[in-house]
Design an enzyme around this catalytic site. Structure first.
Site, mmCIF file in Angstrom:
data_model
loop_
_atom_site.group_PDB
_atom_site.id
_atom_site.type_symbol
_atom_site.label_atom_id
_atom_site.label_comp_id
_atom_site.label_asym_id
_atom_site.label_seq_id
_atom_site.Cartn_x
_atom_site.Cartn_y
_atom_site.Cartn_z
ATOM 1 C CE1 TYR B 290 -3.974 -2.184 0.716
ATOM 2 C CE2 TYR B 290 -2.328 -3.462 1.921
ATOM 3 C CZ TYR B 290 -3.579 -3.369 1.331
ATOM 4 O OH TYR B 290 -4.429 -4.438 1.353
ATOM 5 C CG HIS B 301 -5.915 -0.606 -5.738
ATOM 6 N ND1 HIS B 301 -6.462 -1.857 -5.913
ATOM 7 C CD2 HIS B 301 -4.952 -0.478 -6.691
ATOM 8 C CE1 HIS B 301 -5.864 -2.447 -6.932
ATOM 9 N NE2 HIS B 301 -4.941 -1.635 -7.422
ATOM 10 C CE LYS B 332 -3.172 -6.031 -5.884
ATOM 11 N NZ LYS B 332 -3.978 -4.952 -5.307
#
Lengths: 354, 354
Positions: B290, B301, B332
């Site tokens: 994070y 997210h 990601k």
């Protein structure tokens, strides 16, 4: 309510049978005693429904949990899974596979258990042999096999393990090419078909190869091996002087890719089942598989990712987790294929929400 | 137009400089001669812009392609990538890294090349050392490093390789807990904090651990190690008699997880950079990270997946491909971290469309 810690059990009296077993199906009544596993007892201690004593002294939750961890391997892991299942309304009984779990709305005495749940740490490798034995055992008594994998931060992921028999309906390549044969050259690590017509037939009929350009087709090693074995393709080496037999080809291919035969046997089996396997490189698996291939122009969604593994394979659970997650994120099933020199078995591993 | 095959070059006359170099930037003019690589020559043969001769005899495409494959390693792979880039409008020149590629709209003499493209087969392992050297080389001359991976069916995937310096803004855990300390027990393969207040602080301040229940917190091995090293957590073994030092703890943890220190050094570095790493098990990576953690209730997210690798690591490209694909499918970035006993370097690998 008081229970006494004896070895790896906690024993409580007749009242416990009424209040714990008859109400919540905790433990197993043995005459006038209720016998609880360490896990059940810890959960009831946490719920403040059970006081646990040893030598007339009551144990705190911390004391009992630490004591239980000494007496039972992976106690903490199993406790986490038990607590999770209980808190989501499942009745759970101990079993040789860690837990038997009853379907929603069911309980002991009313319905048979539905799931055999195996608890495992993400850190422990899981051998394919062990997995298949457990799967057989569950299958034989019509239970669903579930793996509960606990990660390093104690999050649980549930996987359902199933045997599957993939089947498709693509006509065999021998029929499709109607006796045509073609020649090709084995270059460094792939094979090129030079004839334009034959290239087109192979690509159109069974989605073989990848066009190098409008006239020529590149075939992968497994594709070339299959077409060679079926007697449809002639494969020459770069010198152009000799044409390879299947075993020569396989030997050459195995130098380039040590897992060639492992992949090839599954490729052949999938093709023979009327399916269309293509490389799964982008998904990190051996094959993506089309169940319902009709034509290259109207390519359907490929529904399986198939990875060929040896009988002595050991699953590394983070790797398996990634494979399943990736397959699901692209709406495919993750299937492991094992060829045992006679048959090809397919094992479907998918996440389930319990 | 005629070119003569000489060793690993095809040489053409002055006319070729006008018609091939000046128009399409094929080859390199050397005086009155245009020198083409085997790849350029094969592409021009395919485009019917060049006839290639050896001993006054013209070679068919098949003959030249097979001949070139004998003379240059991975000729077919490189040809596939060259053709692909050319057909999508890029000007391409040979270079030590296979190809220098000009940006869209640019060409030799007008603009500097933008990309250093390395061509590699999915079957060949790629050592981290080699990757880092290439990345340095590209970085030093302000080029973007691109890997073009060719799979067994000749499909190409392009990856951009970048160095990154992750940074976050979470306050240090020493500040957050304001001198509080707590105790915990090292169970089988995780650590439990028994005190309710301390459990809550750790979880709330830095998203440490996973609640066992409302009062108790389970910590992973890297989390426990970090808090122990920072002097915030006391870790007792199951007997409850001794409290572990960091090196004792690390030794115990390394028995449970042989890669413990490899993971730990990156975990510590990420935490010290103000980031919040949590397990990436579900994604098959060591950590999800994070960048902008504020509170557990409003969890943002997680933007990175970070995998810690040793300096002597070798990338298996199907595995890397799966990792990057999975990371992208969950929005990601896939980042590999290397700790070299002094620094932690982070390498971002992402797919690019060229």
């Amino acid at each position: 309510m008081i229970g006494i810690l004896v070895n790896d059990r906690v024993k409580a009296g007749k009242q416990a049978i009424n209040e714990l077993y008859n109400v919540g199906y905790y433990g197993r009544p043995k005459g006038d005693t209720l016998e609880l596993t360490l896990i059940e007892a810890a959960y009831l201690h946490y719920k403040k429904k059970l006081e646990i004593q040893i030598d007339d002294r009551s144990l705190s939750f911390e004391e009992f949990f630490t004591e239980a961890s000494k007496r039972q391997q992976y106690f903490d892991l199993k406790y986490i899974v038990y607590k999770d299942l209980r808190e989501r309304g499942f009745y759970v009984q101990p079993s040789v596979t860690d837990f038997r779990v009853y379907p929603r709305g069911g309980h002991p005495g009313k319905t048979p258990a539905k799931f055999f749940v195996h608890v495992i740490s993400e850190r422990i490798p899981l051998s394919l042999k062990e997995l298949r034995m457990s799967l057989e055992a569950a299958h034989n008594v019509h239970k669903t096999m579930v793996l509960a994998i606990v990660d390093e931060e104690s999050d649980i992921t549930f996987y359902e393990i199933r045997k599957v028999e993939p089947a498709g309906s693509v006509e065999s390549i021998e029929q499709a090419v109607q006796g045509k044969r073609g020649r090709s050259t084995f270059l460094e690590d792939r094979v090129v078909v030079w004839n334009s017509d034959f290239s087109s037939s192979l690509h159109a009929a069974g989605f073989y190869g990848h066009p190098l350009d409008a006239d020529r087709l590149q075939l992968s090693l497994v594709e070339s091996g299959y077409l060679l074995k079926k007697g449809i393709l002639e494969v020459a080496d770069m010198s152009g002087t000799s044409s390879l037999g299947f075993s020569e080809f396989a030997a050459k291919a195995s130098v380039i890719e040590s897992e060639f035969m492992l992949k090839y046997m599954v490729y052949e089996n999938l093709r023979d089942r009327g399916l269309v396997p293509k490389t799964g490189f982008k998904f990190g698996s051996h094959f993506r598989v089309y169940l319902d291939f009709r034509s290259v122009d109207k390519l359907p969604h490929s529904e399986y990712l198939v990875h060929s593994i040896a009988e002595e394979y050991e699953f590394m659970l983070p790797v398996m987790s990634r494979a399943v997650r990736l397959a699901n994120s692209v709406r495919k099933r993750m299937i492991y294929a094992v060829y045992d020199n006679v048959h090809c078995a397919y094992i479907d591993i998918g996440r389930i929400k319990m």
